[in-house]
Scaffold this motif. Structure first.
Motif, PDB file in Angstrom:
ATOM      1  N   GLN A   1      -6.842  -4.572  -5.756  1.00 17.71           N
ATOM      2  CA  GLN A   1      -6.405  -3.828  -4.574  1.00 17.71           C
ATOM      3  C   GLN A   1      -5.571  -2.611  -4.967  1.00 17.71           C
ATOM      4  OE1 GLN A   1      -4.278  -6.718  -2.217  1.00 17.71           O
ATOM      5  NE2 GLN A   1      -6.029  -8.110  -2.126  1.00 17.71           N
ATOM      6  N   ALA A   2      -4.687  -2.806  -5.939  1.00 20.46           N
ATOM      7  CA  ALA A   2      -3.834  -1.710  -6.391  1.00 20.46           C
ATOM      8  C   ALA A   2      -4.665  -0.595  -7.005  1.00 20.46           C
ATOM      9  CB  ALA A   2      -2.801  -2.233  -7.388  1.00 20.46           C
TER      10      ALA A   2
ATOM     11  N   LEU B   1       2.508   1.834  -3.373  1.00 21.00           N
ATOM     12  CA  LEU B   1       1.477   2.203  -4.337  1.00 21.00           C
ATOM     13  C   LEU B   1       1.051   3.657  -4.148  1.00 21.00           C
ATOM     14  CD1 LEU B   1      -0.608  -1.076  -4.267  1.00 21.00           C
ATOM     15  CD2 LEU B   1       0.403  -0.077  -6.328  1.00 21.00           C
ATOM     16  N   GLU B   2       0.931   4.093  -2.910  1.00 26.63           N
ATOM     17  CA  GLU B   2       0.591   5.491  -2.644  1.00 26.63           C
ATOM     18  C   GLU B   2       1.695   6.411  -3.159  1.00 26.63           C
ATOM     19  OE1 GLU B   2      -0.039   5.553   1.537  1.00 26.63           O
ATOM     20  OE2 GLU B   2      -2.018   4.593   1.430  1.00 26.63           O
TER      21      GLU B   2
ATOM     22  N   GLU C   1      -7.675   0.247  -6.306  1.00 27.10           N
ATOM     23  CA  GLU C   1      -8.373   0.970  -5.235  1.00 27.10           C
ATOM     24  C   GLU C   1      -7.451   1.990  -4.582  1.00 27.10           C
ATOM     25  OE1 GLU C   1     -10.925   0.035  -1.143  1.00 27.10           O
ATOM     26  OE2 GLU C   1     -10.258  -1.603  -2.437  1.00 27.10           O
ATOM     27  N   ILE C   2      -6.189   1.609  -4.358  1.00 27.76           N
ATOM     28  CA  ILE C   2      -5.230   2.512  -3.725  1.00 27.76           C
ATOM     29  C   ILE C   2      -4.815   3.628  -4.680  1.00 27.76           C
ATOM     30  CG2 ILE C   2      -2.894   2.685  -2.776  1.00 27.76           C
ATOM     31  CD1 ILE C   2      -3.313  -0.217  -1.736  1.00 27.76           C
ATOM     32  N   LEU C   3      -4.581   3.275  -5.925  1.00 30.91           N
ATOM     33  CA  LEU C   3      -4.119   4.263  -6.903  1.00 30.91           C
ATOM     34  C   LEU C   3      -5.195   5.272  -7.278  1.00 30.91           C
ATOM     35  CD1 LEU C   3      -2.152   1.915  -9.337  1.00 30.91           C
ATOM     36  CD2 LEU C   3      -1.152   3.674  -7.866  1.00 30.91           C
TER      37      LEU C   3
ATOM     38  N   PRO D   1       0.800  -1.232   0.000  1.00 31.79           N
ATOM     39  CA  PRO D   1       0.000   0.000   0.000  1.00 31.79           C
ATOM     40  C   PRO D   1       0.831   1.280   0.000  1.00 31.79           C
ATOM     41  CG  PRO D   1      -0.921  -1.595   1.545  1.00 31.79           C
ATOM     42  CD  PRO D   1       0.389  -2.160   1.082  1.00 31.79           C
ATOM     43  N   LYS D   2       1.901   1.334   0.786  1.00 30.73           N
ATOM     44  CA  LYS D   2       2.674   2.569   0.877  1.00 30.73           C
ATOM     45  C   LYS D   2       3.432   2.875  -0.414  1.00 30.73           C
ATOM     46  CE  LYS D   2       3.163   2.557   5.907  1.00 30.73           C
ATOM     47  NZ  LYS D   2       4.104   2.529   7.060  1.00 30.73           N
TER      48      LYS D   2
ATOM     49  N   ARG E   1       1.424   6.673  -6.855  1.00 26.87           N
ATOM     50  CA  ARG E   1       0.303   7.565  -7.192  1.00 26.87           C
ATOM     51  C   ARG E   1       0.694   9.026  -7.038  1.00 26.87           C
ATOM     52  NH1 ARG E   1      -3.746   7.059  -2.681  1.00 26.87           N
ATOM     53  NH2 ARG E   1      -2.219   8.494  -1.759  1.00 26.87           N
TER      54      ARG E   1
END
Length: 297
Positions: A173-174, A151-152, A176-178, A148-149, A155
């Motif tokens: 999942q990616a 990926l953030e 959703e985070i992006l 998650p971190k 982004r």
């Protein structure tokens, strides 16, 4: 779908290690044939000796329309200053055709945190002042990202993310985070073998190194695979999730699942090819099945 700030990579591209084992003339012939077939994107790693930016530059020089994506250029292979300078030159020489994919990569570095190392590298790149001319088309940058971190970070500090050896659930999942706007490129291995025992044996050989390295194991754990599924060559479930095998129709259907889960682009890696041989026959088959007919004809 398939764009990075105006780049149109198409929904599917070719991802390969094959060029590590081919002389320059064969690489040139192969990339030109792929361009003629209608492929828009070609992904190259940096692992077995080909330096990422010279490799990309050579392939760009051999083609007229093909997008070349570093998947990845390792941040340990060169200082941020030289990566930045090379990226600027490629952006200037081949407008909107090069994507600089950056990643932690390489061997495990126990004393170094990937996220912190990537942030430091990006900070250094973004603070650089250079006498090099600013290209009319921008330098396009993406990050290899799984957790998650990272990926953030992809982004917030780049055009998006590139994921390698993940399942369809990770793609969802990616995304959703992006969020809806960042680019998401996903590599996936495919194998043209319909016998389950043969297919899984070849897939396990391909996956061996990934099932036995620290960061990949952590990635697989986050995806919900148990220690038992990761150990001893990998369970049938993890092998089947990470390598799509079977006939052409089966493989194509499974690749589309990444797009349905939120991928903008899927880089297809054909495995089971002997070193020095070419996957071209399979790339032709995949091109006929995956590329818009108006382009591949």
């Amino acid at each position: 779908m398939g764009g990075i700030n105006g780049l149109d990579l198409g929904t599917f591209g070719v991802w390969t290690f094959d060029f590590e084992n081919q002389p320059a003339a064969q690489m040139r012939e192969s990339i030109q044939e792929l361009e003629e077939q209608g492929w828009r994107a070609f992904w190259i790693p940096e692992l077995f000796g080909r330096e990422a930016l010279t490799h990309a530059g050579y392939l760009l020089s051999c083609t007229e329309r093909m997008h070349i994506i570093n998947g990845i250029a390792q941040i340990w292979s060169r200082g941020a200053q030289w990566t930045y300078g090379a990226g600027l030159l490629l952006a200037d020489a081949y407008p909107n055709r090069h994507v600089l994919g950056l990643g932690f990569g390489g061997v495990d570095r126990p004393a170094t945190k990937p996220l912190a190392a990537m942030i430091e590298y990006l900070d250094e790149m973004d603070a650089l002042e250079t006498p090099n001319p600013t290209p009319k088309a921008p330098m396009h940058r993406i990050l290899a990202a799984y957790g998650p971190k990272m990926l953030e970070l992809a982004r917030d500090r780049s055009a998006g993310a590139h994921a390698y050896h993940v399942n369809v659930a990770h793609t969802a999942q990616a995304r959703e985070i992006l969020g809806p706007d960042a680019f998401l490129g996903v590599e996936h291995a495919v194998l043209f073998e319909s016998d389950p025992d043969k297919a899984r044996a070849i897939a396990r050989e391909h996956l061996h190194v990934y099932l036995n390295t620290k960061y990949n194991i952590a990635k697989f754990r986050r995806l919900g695979y148990s220690e038992e599924e990761i150990a001893n060559g990998g369970s049938d479930r993890i092998v089947d999730d990470l390598v799509f095998w079977g006939d052409l129709d089966t493989i194509v259907e499974k690749l589309h699942a990444h797009v349905e889960a939120g991928a903008d682009h899927v880089g297809v890696q054909v495995i089971g090819i002997e070193p020095g041989r070419s996957a071209m026959p399979y790339w032709r088959m995949l091109g006929d099945a995956l590329l818009p007919q108006s382009i591949s004809a």
